[in-house]
Design a protein around this motif. Sequence first.
Motif, mmCIF file in Angstrom:
data_model
loop_
_atom_site.group_PDB
_atom_site.id
_atom_site.type_symbol
_atom_site.label_atom_id
_atom_site.label_comp_id
_atom_site.label_asym_id
_atom_site.label_seq_id
_atom_site.Cartn_x
_atom_site.Cartn_y
_atom_site.Cartn_z
ATOM 1 N N GLN A 156 -10.982 -29.316 -18.437
ATOM 2 C CA GLN A 156 -10.585 -28.607 -19.654
ATOM 3 C C GLN A 156 -9.440 -29.329 -20.354
ATOM 4 O O GLN A 156 -9.439 -29.500 -21.570
ATOM 5 N N LEU A 161 -14.508 -29.615 -21.177
ATOM 6 C CA LEU A 161 -15.058 -28.271 -21.105
ATOM 7 C C LEU A 161 -14.400 -27.427 -22.183
ATOM 8 O O LEU A 161 -13.271 -27.701 -22.599
ATOM 9 N N LEU A 202 -23.445 -27.822 -17.432
ATOM 10 C CA LEU A 202 -22.594 -28.505 -18.402
ATOM 11 C C LEU A 202 -23.183 -28.457 -19.808
ATOM 12 O O LEU A 202 -22.443 -28.536 -20.784
ATOM 13 N N LEU A 205 -21.620 -25.455 -21.093
ATOM 14 C CA LEU A 205 -20.153 -25.405 -21.046
ATOM 15 C C LEU A 205 -19.498 -26.504 -21.873
ATOM 16 O O LEU A 205 -18.304 -26.472 -22.120
#
Length: 209
Positions: A156, A161, A202, A205
């Motif tokens: 992140q 993400l 993924l 996300l």
Amino acid sequence: MAPTKSPDSSRRSDRSRRAIYDAALALVGEVGYPRTTVEGIAARAGVGKQTIYRWWPSKAAVLMEAFLDLADRAAEEAAAQPGGVARGLPDTGDLAADLKLVLRATVDELNDPVLDGPTRALTAEGIVDAKLGAEFIGKLLDPQLALYVTRLRAAQEAGQLRADADPRIALELLIGPLFHRWLLRTLPLTHAYADEVVDYALGGLGVSR
């Protein structure tokens, strides 16, 4: 005369514990958890059952500690292999590749016949025994899940993400399908499947372009 060396009680205890661990895991794999007894473990390990009760309160406690020890040894052996995964998730900067490497290792562990029986026994018993289930989660699952959370938070921070994604939910999207397929035994659990799980997770996300 040379002095007589007294036996090393700590080494003797280590040998006894190892024998008990191996006996407990072997019996669960052979006859299942319900038919495994402290008496059977003691006989298999070549110790008196009073030795087991001195160290553990129940067969569940014996199996829990034996399984944790086995998992530690399996992780150490895997990390020692070429390309093996050490403790903690890798962070090469390529999130998909890192997750695929770890999930493939998870597939190998779940498919390992040595680990399969004890894992299923503890999983099943933990459902009906709340105390054992909490111990299984606290000592085995939570530490492993925390490694995923750490890696996903790093992703992140790197912008790989969505910033609003919950790492705990994200990791469930990754490992949940593997355990579901392993538990039901209806479809093969393979490296290719693990790779697809990562790609699917993924895909939902990833940062929007």
